[in-house]
Design a protein around this motif. Structure first.
Motif, short mmCIF file in Angstrom:
data_model
loop_
_atom_site.label_atom_id
_atom_site.label_comp_id
_atom_site.label_asym_id
_atom_site.label_seq_id
_atom_site.Cartn_x
_atom_site.Cartn_y
_atom_site.Cartn_z
N LEU A 63 0.84 -1.21 0.00
CA LEU A 63 0.00 0.00 0.00
C LEU A 63 0.87 1.25 0.00
N LYS A 64 1.92 1.26 0.82
CA LYS A 64 2.82 2.42 0.89
C LYS A 64 3.52 2.63 -0.44
N GLU A 65 3.93 1.53 -1.08
CA GLU A 65 4.63 1.63 -2.37
C GLU A 65 3.74 2.22 -3.47
N THR A 66 2.42 2.07 -3.34
CA THR A 66 1.52 2.64 -4.35
C THR A 66 1.13 4.08 -4.01
N GLY A 67 1.66 4.62 -2.92
CA GLY A 67 1.43 6.02 -2.61
C GLY A 67 0.31 6.27 -1.62
N ILE A 68 -0.27 5.23 -1.04
CA ILE A 68 -1.31 5.44 -0.03
C ILE A 68 -0.60 5.80 1.28
N LYS A 69 -0.85 7.02 1.73
CA LYS A 69 -0.10 7.53 2.87
C LYS A 69 -0.79 7.33 4.21
N SER A 70 -2.09 7.45 4.25
CA SER A 70 -2.79 7.40 5.53
C SER A 70 -3.26 5.98 5.84
N ILE A 71 -2.30 5.12 6.14
CA ILE A 71 -2.61 3.73 6.48
C ILE A 71 -2.57 3.61 8.01
N HIS A 72 -3.62 3.05 8.57
CA HIS A 72 -3.67 2.85 10.02
C HIS A 72 -3.60 1.34 10.29
N VAL A 73 -2.65 0.93 11.11
CA VAL A 73 -2.48 -0.49 11.42
C VAL A 73 -2.59 -0.69 12.92
N GLU A 74 -3.37 -1.69 13.32
CA GLU A 74 -3.49 -2.05 14.74
C GLU A 74 -3.30 -3.54 14.91
N GLY A 75 -2.69 -3.94 16.02
CA GLY A 75 -2.61 -5.35 16.37
C GLY A 75 -1.30 -6.04 16.02
N LEU A 76 -0.35 -5.31 15.45
CA LEU A 76 0.91 -5.97 15.05
C LEU A 76 1.70 -6.56 16.22
N PRO A 77 1.72 -5.96 17.40
CA PRO A 77 2.51 -6.58 18.48
C PRO A 77 2.10 -8.02 18.80
N ASN A 78 0.79 -8.30 18.85
CA ASN A 78 0.32 -9.66 19.20
C ASN A 78 0.12 -10.56 18.00
N CYS A 79 -0.33 -9.97 16.90
CA CYS A 79 -0.58 -10.71 15.65
C CYS A 79 -1.64 -11.81 15.79
N ASP A 80 -2.61 -11.63 16.69
CA ASP A 80 -3.78 -12.50 16.72
C ASP A 80 -4.78 -12.00 15.67
N TRP A 81 -4.90 -10.67 15.62
CA TRP A 81 -5.83 -10.00 14.71
C TRP A 81 -5.19 -8.67 14.35
N VAL A 82 -4.83 -8.50 13.09
CA VAL A 82 -4.24 -7.24 12.64
C VAL A 82 -5.24 -6.55 11.72
N LEU A 83 -5.49 -5.28 12.00
CA LEU A 83 -6.39 -4.47 11.20
C LEU A 83 -5.54 -3.50 10.38
N ILE A 84 -5.80 -3.44 9.08
CA ILE A 84 -5.13 -2.48 8.20
C ILE A 84 -6.23 -1.64 7.55
N ASP A 85 -6.22 -0.35 7.84
CA ASP A 85 -7.22 0.57 7.29
C ASP A 85 -6.54 1.47 6.28
N SER A 86 -6.86 1.26 5.00
CA SER A 86 -6.27 2.10 3.95
C SER A 86 -7.26 3.15 3.47
N GLY A 87 -8.38 3.28 4.17
CA GLY A 87 -9.41 4.23 3.75
C GLY A 87 -10.50 3.52 2.96
N ASP A 88 -10.24 3.28 1.66
CA ASP A 88 -11.23 2.64 0.79
C ASP A 88 -11.41 1.16 1.11
N VAL A 89 -10.34 0.52 1.61
CA VAL A 89 -10.38 -0.91 1.89
C VAL A 89 -9.84 -1.16 3.30
#
Length: 118
Positions: A63-89
């Protein structure tokens, strides 16, 4: 209601990355007309915490490589459930048992009449 062409491009990039990373049981839910915050939701699984984390990092990098800047990621420390919010998807990457517990697909795909049945 039409999805933005960039929403479809973003969705295709995400699905391609998920496929490359061997994500399992990927489901795309069309939220157009159901949600004001996003056009699509993708729910997928990784086999274990490390796999979930690797999938999430790969998708975020793409996503970053395609120029989407406002990506919100939650849950990476535990990796049970990771949420990636790119806006449209919005992407949810789960371990299988966590995905089964929360059952987001059912929540978003149930018809309103079925939800009201007692």
């Amino acid at each position: 209601m039409q999805a933005q062409p960039d929403a479809d491009k973003t969705l295709n990039l995400i699905l391609s990355r998920l496929d490359d990373m061997k994500a399992e049981e990927t489901v795309t839910i069309d939220l157009r007309g159901k949600s004001a915050f996003s056009d699509y939701m993708v729910v997928t699984s990784g086999r274990a915490n490390r796999h979930v984390g690797a999938i999430a990092e790969n998708v975020t990098k793409g996503l970053k490589e395609t120029g989407i800047k406002s990506i919100h990621v939650e849950g990476l420390p535990n990796c049970d459930w990771v949420l990636i919010d790119s806006g449209d998807v919005i992407v949810h990457v789960f371990r299988p048992e966590v995905r089964e517990f929360y059952n987001l697909e059912r929540l978003w795909t149930q018809s309103p009449t079925a939800a009201k049945t007692l």
